[in-house]
Design a protein around this motif. Structure first.
Motif, PDB file in Angstrom:
ATOM      1  N   LYS A 230      19.389  -4.731  25.458  1.00  0.00           N
ATOM      2  CA  LYS A 230      18.062  -4.488  26.020  1.00  0.00           C
ATOM      3  C   LYS A 230      16.964  -4.766  24.996  1.00  0.00           C
ATOM      4  N   LEU A 231      17.251  -4.512  23.730  1.00  0.00           N
ATOM      5  CA  LEU A 231      16.290  -4.825  22.671  1.00  0.00           C
ATOM      6  C   LEU A 231      16.101  -6.334  22.564  1.00  0.00           C
ATOM      7  N   LEU A 232      17.223  -7.063  22.567  1.00  0.00           N
ATOM      8  CA  LEU A 232      17.141  -8.521  22.509  1.00  0.00           C
ATOM      9  C   LEU A 232      16.457  -9.080  23.754  1.00  0.00           C
ATOM     10  N   ARG A 233      16.687  -8.450  24.900  1.00  0.00           N
ATOM     11  CA  ARG A 233      16.048  -8.893  26.138  1.00  0.00           C
ATOM     12  C   ARG A 233      14.525  -8.832  26.015  1.00  0.00           C
ATOM     13  N   SER A 234      14.004  -7.778  25.458  1.00  0.00           N
ATOM     14  CA  SER A 234      12.555  -7.654  25.269  1.00  0.00           C
ATOM     15  C   SER A 234      12.038  -8.701  24.298  1.00  0.00           C
ATOM     16  N   ILE A 235      12.800  -8.964  23.247  1.00  0.00           N
ATOM     17  CA  ILE A 235      12.413  -9.990  22.270  1.00  0.00           C
ATOM     18  C   ILE A 235      12.422 -11.367  22.929  1.00  0.00           C
ATOM     19  N   ILE A 236      13.399 -11.597  23.806  1.00  0.00           N
ATOM     20  CA  ILE A 236      13.472 -12.867  24.536  1.00  0.00           C
ATOM     21  C   ILE A 236      12.225 -13.072  25.382  1.00  0.00           C
ATOM     22  N   TRP A 237      11.754 -12.039  26.071  1.00  0.00           N
ATOM     23  CA  TRP A 237      10.545 -12.166  26.888  1.00  0.00           C
ATOM     24  C   TRP A 237       9.346 -12.555  26.030  1.00  0.00           C
ATOM     25  N   LEU A 238       9.232 -11.972  24.858  1.00  0.00           N
ATOM     26  CA  LEU A 238       8.136 -12.333  23.952  1.00  0.00           C
ATOM     27  C   LEU A 238       8.268 -13.786  23.501  1.00  0.00           C
ATOM     28  N   ASN A 239       9.494 -14.199  23.205  1.00  0.00           N
ATOM     29  CA  ASN A 239       9.732 -15.577  22.758  1.00  0.00           C
ATOM     30  C   ASN A 239       9.451 -16.598  23.854  1.00  0.00           C
ATOM     31  N   MET A 240       9.677 -16.202  25.091  1.00  0.00           N
ATOM     32  CA  MET A 240       9.466 -17.120  26.212  1.00  0.00           C
ATOM     33  C   MET A 240       7.993 -17.357  26.506  1.00  0.00           C
ATOM     34  N   SER A 241       7.126 -16.427  26.139  1.00  0.00           N
ATOM     35  CA  SER A 241       5.734 -16.458  26.592  1.00  0.00           C
ATOM     36  C   SER A 241       4.985 -17.752  26.274  1.00  0.00           C
ATOM     37  N   PRO A 242       5.114 -18.339  25.069  1.00  0.00           N
ATOM     38  CA  PRO A 242       4.350 -19.575  24.822  1.00  0.00           C
ATOM     39  C   PRO A 242       4.915 -20.805  25.507  1.00  0.00           C
ATOM     40  N   LEU A 243       6.065 -20.685  26.163  1.00  0.00           N
ATOM     41  CA  LEU A 243       6.740 -21.844  26.746  1.00  0.00           C
ATOM     42  C   LEU A 243       6.418 -22.050  28.223  1.00  0.00           C
ATOM     43  N   HIS A 244       5.676 -21.112  28.817  1.00  0.00           N
ATOM     44  CA  HIS A 244       5.508 -21.157  30.262  1.00  0.00           C
ATOM     45  C   HIS A 244       4.046 -21.196  30.685  1.00  0.00           C
ATOM     46  N   HIS A 245       3.857 -21.425  31.990  1.00  0.00           N
ATOM     47  CA  HIS A 245       2.545 -21.644  32.559  1.00  0.00           C
ATOM     48  C   HIS A 245       1.754 -20.341  32.684  1.00  0.00           C
ATOM     49  N   HIS A 246       0.454 -20.491  32.814  1.00  0.00           N
ATOM     50  CA  HIS A 246      -0.440 -19.354  33.021  1.00  0.00           C
ATOM     51  C   HIS A 246      -0.468 -18.992  34.517  1.00  0.00           C
ATOM     52  N   PRO A 247      -0.439 -17.705  34.901  1.00  0.00           N
ATOM     53  CA  PRO A 247      -0.484 -16.497  34.064  1.00  0.00           C
ATOM     54  C   PRO A 247       0.890 -15.926  33.746  1.00  0.00           C
ATOM     55  N   PHE A 248       1.967 -16.667  34.108  1.00  0.00           N
ATOM     56  CA  PHE A 248       3.312 -16.179  33.806  1.00  0.00           C
ATOM     57  C   PHE A 248       3.494 -15.959  32.309  1.00  0.00           C
ATOM     58  N   ASP A 249       2.830 -16.772  31.503  1.00  0.00           N
ATOM     59  CA  ASP A 249       2.928 -16.623  30.054  1.00  0.00           C
ATOM     60  C   ASP A 249       2.431 -15.247  29.591  1.00  0.00           C
ATOM     61  N   LEU A 250       1.285 -14.821  30.141  1.00  0.00           N
ATOM     62  CA  LEU A 250       0.727 -13.526  29.765  1.00  0.00           C
ATOM     63  C   LEU A 250       1.556 -12.370  30.332  1.00  0.00           C
ATOM     64  N   PHE A 251       2.098 -12.574  31.529  1.00  0.00           N
ATOM     65  CA  PHE A 251       3.017 -11.568  32.072  1.00  0.00           C
ATOM     66  C   PHE A 251       4.176 -11.355  31.116  1.00  0.00           C
ATOM     67  N   LEU A 252       4.825 -12.438  30.661  1.00  0.00           N
ATOM     68  CA  LEU A 252       5.972 -12.322  29.766  1.00  0.00           C
ATOM     69  C   LEU A 252       5.611 -11.624  28.459  1.00  0.00           C
ATOM     70  N   TYR A 253       4.449 -11.954  27.935  1.00  0.00           N
ATOM     71  CA  TYR A 253       4.015 -11.382  26.652  1.00  0.00           C
ATOM     72  C   TYR A 253       3.863  -9.862  26.767  1.00  0.00           C
ATOM     73  N   TYR A 254       3.123  -9.416  27.764  1.00  0.00           N
ATOM     74  CA  TYR A 254       2.861  -7.980  27.885  1.00  0.00           C
ATOM     75  C   TYR A 254       4.052  -7.232  28.496  1.00  0.00           C
ATOM     76  N   PHE A 255       4.812  -7.894  29.341  1.00  0.00           N
ATOM     77  CA  PHE A 255       6.039  -7.290  29.875  1.00  0.00           C
ATOM     78  C   PHE A 255       7.042  -7.098  28.744  1.00  0.00           C
ATOM     79  N   GLY A 256       7.143  -8.106  27.865  1.00  0.00           N
ATOM     80  CA  GLY A 256       8.023  -7.992  26.702  1.00  0.00           C
ATOM     81  C   GLY A 256       7.580  -6.885  25.766  1.00  0.00           C
TER      82      GLY A 256
END
Length: 528
Positions: free
Chosen positions: A487-513
């Motif tokens: 679960k810790l790695l899962r949260s880190i993965i969400w943060l890592n994914m954020s710059p790779l995706h479209h807006h606003p999904f990118d911001l969702f991933l960042y703050y969700f992570g």
């Protein structure tokens, strides 16, 4: 009759912004395939094509040769495809020697579904619709074109869509030469500048098209993507990568040639769990379409347990004779260094200040402070195994209850193509049980900044995946695996994914992570 089709792919597509930052505009995916495939497949298999190339020209050439080996292509390199002296007409003129024959000019940003006549006579395709302020246009008299208009005409008969049949090719090229000499530095020169004079000497009949999609601007791209969408083909768009489903084969594009090369090479270490690569080029590889069901569409508590049994049997086999200290360093760089780099990149490009945030009603420290709470050295102590790398339901094809094919594998683990960390795969699957591609495609997630600058993030979930997650964690606990680490790695993965995706999904991933990282760290700290 004998004729050719001219497609000009040499331009940079400046109006498309980030869509063409890493690739040619003709490789932009519309539905299941790129723009140029929609064009190519509108003509018979024995059609002879002349393709002008310039901007990312090698990508265009490689894609066409890889994807359509049975088709006939001639490529013409354009020396001036941007800046002074460049224009659509100049690019067309570079193909003049190969077009001493009747031909069809098909603009590379024009998709139609109408069947076209051969150029046994001169014809010009037109479309009835709004937009004359943005397009050149024309009127007809009887069935013949009698006048062309520049952009802005109030009520023309037809819009000009960049699709022309030229029977009198000698006249066309003679006028082209004169226009280019007289207007050498005019970047807006196009086929219309020739046709304006052409119709004074020879007849051009109307070919009305009932469908037309202009891929030359962002708004029209959205319309085309909606029209050609396929409910069975869910792909999250990335500007540096793309996936196409073309004539029974999957073709994958990567801007980074090393990623493509390593993915091809990794198939040798994935124990027959991935498709066989049929052919590849520096930025592409191709494999046969795998028949079956996308597992994310059919997963339930019954078949999911069977799948997990298959996965633990087929994947994550121990890799011996690996230096444990060196592997720990690789894993540390993969989890810590890459995360820091990705987060810094995201904060910089999105102008985000790392600060205390209120997310879903919880006051959460800066990401820097959260990351400082993680023992990355402990997180990096693991045993090397074979691994897939993007182990999610959306990358798994189920042929039957005991037969699965894994697709879209990672290219490496910290530079290593033979082995990685089993926990990375387990965390990726955990991520996908929460963040499913179809849910994202349908925009069923929430990122909202409230009036008090607090943030809300939420996501819809399918009940079957919620139930699968319960089965998953029960299985992991049964096997004695560390769920808190996953679960810790899962949260880190969400943060890592954020710059790779479209807006606003990118911001969702960042703050969700960020939100989930805080939750997991709190659980760990409370348990101490």
């Amino acid at each position: 009759m004998d004729f050719k089709v001219l497609i000009t792919t040499s331009g940079i597509g400046s109006r498309l912004g980030e869509f063409t930052q890493y690739t040619n505009k003709t490789l932009l995916r519309i539905g299941k395939k790129p723009v140029i495939s929609h064009i190519i497949e509108n003509y018979p298999v024995d059609t002879k094509f002349v393709i002008t190339i310039g901007y990312f020209g090698n990508q265009v050439r490689d894609f066409l040769e890889l994807t359509y080996p049975e088709r006939n292509f001639e490529f013409v390199e354009v020396d001036k495809y941007q800046g002074e002296g460049s224009s659509l007409l100049y690019s067309m003129s570079c193909a003049k020697e190969k077009l001493q024959i009747p031909f069809i000019f098909h603009a590379s940003d024009t998709i139609i579904k109408d069947k076209l006549p051969d150029p046994s006579c001169n014809w010009n395709a037109g479309f009835v619709g709004p937009g004359s302020s943005n397009y050149t246009s024309f009127d007809v008299k009887g069935n013949s074109v009698n006048v062309f208009y520049d952009k802005g005409n109030i009520s023309p008969d037809y819009l000009h869509i960049g699709l022309v049949g030229i029977h009198n090719y000698k006249l066309f090229w003679d006028i082209t030469d004169k226009v280019l000499i007289e207007n050498n530095f005019k970047s807006s020169l196009s086929d219309v500048d020739v046709l304006k004079s052409f119709i004074k000497f020879d007849n051009v009949v109307l070919k009305e098209c009932k469908t037309w999609f202009d891929i030359g601007n962002v708004e029209k791209i959205k319309e085309a993507k909606t029209y050609f969408s396929d409910s069975k083909f869910h792909v999250l768009d990335k500007v540096t990568e793309s996936i196409y489903n073309i004539e029974g084969n999957i073709v994958k594009f990567f801007f980074d040639e090393n990623i493509c090369k390593n993915r091809v090479n990794r198939t040798n270490f994935l124990n027959g769990t991935v498709p066989i690569i049929l052919d590849s080029r520096p930025n592409f590889y191709k494999y046969p379409y795998v028949d079956g069901e996308l597992f994310s569409n059919i997963a339930n508590i019954s078949n999911f347990n069977n799948f997990l049994n298959w996965a633990f049997k087929k994947l994550w086999k121990p890799v011996l004779n690996v230096d444990s200290i060196e592997f720990e360093k690789i894993t540390y760089d993969f989890y810590f260094s890459k995360t820091i780099k990705r987060i810094n990149e995201f904060q910089k490009t999105r102008s985000i200040i790392d600060k205390i945030d209120v997310i879903n009603g919880l006051t959460i420290p800066k990401i820097e402070d959260l990351l400082n709470q993680i023992d990355f050295h402990k997180l990096s102590k693991c045993k090397p195994t074979t691994f897939h790398g993007d182990f999610i339901l959306d990358n798994i094809i189920s042929q039957d209850i005991d037969n699965y094919t894994l697709i879209d594998w990672r290219q490496d683990f910290g530079g290593q193509i033979e082995y990685g960390d089993q926990y990375y795969d387990l965390a990726k699957l955990s991520h996908n049980l929460v963040v499913n591609h179809e849910i994202i495609d349908n925009n069923n997630f929430l990122y909202k900044i409230n009036e008090d600058n607090s943030i809300n993030v939420n996501i819809h979930r399918y009940q079957n995946l919620v139930e699968c997650e319960r089965v998953y964690f029960e299985k992991l606990e049964e096997l004695g695996l560390d769920i808190s680490k996953i679960k810790l790695l899962r949260s880190i993965i969400w943060l890592n994914m954020s710059p790779l995706h479209h807006h606003p999904f990118d911001l969702f991933l960042y703050y969700f992570g960020k939100y989930n990282l805080f939750i997991e760290l709190k659980k760990i700290n409370d348990a101490v």
